[in-house]
Design a protein around this motif. Structure first.
Motif, PDB file in Angstrom:
ATOM      1  N   VAL A 113       0.846  -1.191   0.000  1.00  0.00           N
ATOM      2  CA  VAL A 113       0.000   0.000   0.000  1.00  0.00           C
ATOM      3  C   VAL A 113       0.886   1.247   0.000  1.00  0.00           C
ATOM      4  CG1 VAL A 113      -1.730   1.332   1.274  1.00  0.00           C
ATOM      5  CG2 VAL A 113      -1.874  -1.168   1.211  1.00  0.00           C
ATOM      6  N   THR A 114       0.591   2.165  -0.902  1.00  0.00           N
ATOM      7  CA  THR A 114       1.243   3.473  -0.947  1.00  0.00           C
ATOM      8  C   THR A 114       0.239   4.529  -0.509  1.00  0.00           C
ATOM      9  OG1 THR A 114       2.748   2.857  -2.736  1.00  0.00           O
ATOM     10  CG2 THR A 114       2.330   5.205  -2.427  1.00  0.00           C
ATOM     11  N   LEU A 115       0.602   5.345   0.466  1.00  0.00           N
ATOM     12  CA  LEU A 115      -0.255   6.431   0.942  1.00  0.00           C
ATOM     13  C   LEU A 115       0.125   7.710   0.204  1.00  0.00           C
ATOM     14  CD1 LEU A 115      -2.463   7.103   3.081  1.00  0.00           C
ATOM     15  CD2 LEU A 115      -0.596   7.834   4.577  1.00  0.00           C
ATOM     16  N   PHE A 116      -0.852   8.351  -0.409  1.00  0.00           N
ATOM     17  CA  PHE A 116      -0.625   9.584  -1.173  1.00  0.00           C
ATOM     18  C   PHE A 116      -1.379  10.709  -0.470  1.00  0.00           C
ATOM     19  CE2 PHE A 116      -1.083  11.607  -5.697  1.00  0.00           C
ATOM     20  CZ  PHE A 116      -0.319  12.683  -5.267  1.00  0.00           C
ATOM     21  N   GLY A 117      -0.639  11.539   0.284  1.00  0.00           N
ATOM     22  CA  GLY A 117      -1.267  12.584   1.074  1.00  0.00           C
ATOM     23  C   GLY A 117      -1.119  13.953   0.452  1.00  0.00           C
ATOM     24  N   GLY A 118      -1.989  14.856   0.860  1.00  0.00           N
ATOM     25  CA  GLY A 118      -1.916  16.220   0.377  1.00  0.00           C
ATOM     26  C   GLY A 118      -3.110  17.012   0.845  1.00  0.00           C
TER      27      GLY A 118
END
Length: 560
Positions: A178-183
């Motif tokens: 799982v890759t978490l892509f925050g912003g």
């Protein structure tokens, strides 16, 4: 701790504001909502548990979370197994009665239902099915036990090797993890993730990074399908991707028409987070997808984001999906508000640290002094990638690569021709619209000039011209300039960022005053004094900052 074990009610009272005793019960200010007068009732049950009720309608779980407690803190530690089971069953039956009342109320007046009523009805039907299933299970039989800790053979450990890690985009997005892509909200995560999806679907490099071509599943829980479709079209056009390959390799699931959380949490004793029907539908729809993008966590995760246990269970469920299908999973998440004010400090997610700890890779889209930058903040399976600056062209996110001094002269034929045409337009006092679509576009402004070559006058030629102009904007050779027309309407036009040390004053075009009559680069972008000259040799990046600064408000929906 002793006080907690002896009296849960006393523990709770010590954390509340102005509790007052009224006979056998207490009244206090509810911490879960703005409460001017005490509306929280507390008393002690016959088995020693603390009973809590907010007359304003707050859930017990929310009341406890506001003071740092959980539902299990309402009970004595020595509560018997039978008592716990009976309480659990009573709570489930009460919940089932309530959900049945919701359904019956909706049936009595089906024509008077508002949108929120329809959503609540759908949730009631889903919860009723879950509750019927839970209550149908015999309460006196233990649940089937599967091993949690599995012994691993070590006899051949001296020959152990780690298989090569595969990536959808190397090294950002590893497969089987799982890759978490925050912003921050509205900064462009959805658009960039869709651009990534399109590039992976057709196997084209993105931001200079290696891409493995594979089927992609994009799950939109935030933006409805019409918005996603329009974004995808603009992405394909702006990047000049092969539309057939992209559309053959990309599938879209729309979860915005009803409540479609992948995990939820009940209100019973010591509630366990539960994967929903929507998650099971997602499992069924994965098929051969090698990349699964979920937009976003706030819609997919309908539980307490500060609960380590719930967050860990959710991310592990997604990781299980990734391993089962040998796929990469990307989960979009909103940035923490306090982190957004302090440029994240490495904390580009909201809620429990389990979001960070459970993901093997983490990306963050950040606003750094007016520049949008995509950073690779965590990588357990590779080295961190270099940050990538992002610019938006007509709402489409584009990785920006600064030009070297030796590359500042345009060598591409189409781009050179567009530079010549735009320069001729400026010298002739012709407004060159910054619009790429509609009744008054950059092509309409240039096509009447003799400098606009014959090769660009056909349908395919105009596409080439538009692509060349987009490339010039991306590299900062052409910039957008805000101005007011004679009716004082705000417009944008395109101008060349002239590569010269000199900065002559420009004459207004057709008598219309531009936002800056000195330089196409606003002084605020370069930190120069008002009216000062700005030259290309100061920094190549000033051009891209000017481009970013002039993105139109109408693009906000596209780049959200």
């Amino acid at each position: 701790m002793t006080r907690h074990q002896d009296d849960p009610l006393e523990l709770l009272l010590n954390r509340l504001e102005r509790p007052k005793k009224h006979g056998e019960r207490y009244m206090a200010i509810c911490p879960a909502h703005p409460d001017k007068s005490p509306s929280l009732s507390l008393t002690r049950g016959r088995d020693g548990r603390a009973l809590v009720h907010c007359y304003a309608g707050c859930k017990t779980r929310d009341v406890l979370a506001a003071v740092g407690l959980e539902l299990r803190d309402l009970f004595l530690d020595n509560l018997s197994h039978d008592q716990r089971q009976q309480y659990h069953r009573n709570t489930l039956e009460a919940e089932r009665r309530f959900e049945r009342l919701v359904i019956e109320a909706a049936k009595n007046k089906p024509d008077d239902l508002l949108d929120e009523d329809i959503h609540r009805l759908a949730l009631a039907q889903e919860r009723l099915g879950q509750l019927n299933h839970l209550l149908a299970e015999p309460s006196n039989q233990p649940e089937p036990h599967s091993p949690v800790l599995i012994e691993v053979a070590l006899g051949d450990v001296m020959n152990a090797t780690l298989g090569q890690v595969r990536h959808a985009i190397k090294p950002w997005i590893p497969r089987r993890h799982v890759t978490l892509f925050g912003g921050h909200g509205g900064i462009g995560k959805s658009s960039i993730s869709l651009a990534i999806a399109a590039h992976v679907a057709c196997g084209r490099q993105f931001a200079g990074l290696e891409v493995e071509k594979m089927p992609v599943l994009f799950v939109s829980l935030e933006d409805e399908a019409s918005i996603v479709r329009l974004r995808l079209r603009r992405i394909i056009e702006a990047y000049q991707l092969p539309a057939v390959e992209v559309l053959d390799g990309l599938r879209l699931l729309d979860g915005t028409q009803t409540i479609s959380a992948l995990m939820t949490e009940g209100d019973n004793f010591n509630p366990q987070p539960v994967f929903t029907t929507a998650f099971r539908e997602l499992e069924t729809n994965v098929n051969d997808a090698g990349l699964i993008i979920i937009d976003n966590a706030s819609d997919a995760f309908d539980a307490n984001e500060n609960s380590r246990r719930a967050v860990r269970a959710f991310v592990r469920g997604l990781a299980g999906l990734a391993r089962q299908h040998d796929a990469a999973v990307v989960l979009l998440a909103h940035i923490d508000k306090s982190a957004a004010r302090t440029n994240t400090n490495g904390n580009s997610y909201s809620g429990s640290t389990a979001w960070h700890n459970s993901a093997r890779s983490r990306l963050a889209l950040l606003d750094e002094g007016g520049r949008v930058v995509l950073r690779h903040e965590k990588a357990n399976l590779s080295a961190l990638a270099e940050p990538v600056q992002i610019t938006f062209v007509d709402g489409v996110p584009m990785p920006y690569t600064p030009l070297q001094e030796s590359e500042l002269i345009v060598s591409d034929t189409d781009q050179a021709e567009m530079v010549r045409a735009i320069r001729a337009a400026q010298e002739a006092g012709v407004q060159v619209s910054a619009s790429m679509s509609g009744p008054s576009t950059v092509i309409h402004a240039l096509e009447n000039l003799p400098e606009f070559g014959k090769q660009f006058r056909s349908k395919e030629g105009k596409k080439r011209a538009k692509a060349a102009i987009l490339a010039l904007i991306r590299t900062g050779r052409v910039v957008r300039v805000d101005y007011e027309d004679r009716h004082r309407n705000k417009r944008q036009r395109l101008e060349l960022f002239e590569l010269t040390q000199n900065c002559p004053t420009k004459a207004p075009i057709n008598g219309v005053k531009a936002a800056s009559d000195i330089s196409p680069i606003p002084p605020s972008v370069t930190n120069a004094a008002q009216g000062a000259c700005v030259s290309a040799s100061d920094t190549t990046e000033t051009a891209i900052n000017a481009t970013n600064a002039s993105v139109r408000i109408s693009d906000a929906v596209i780049r959200a």
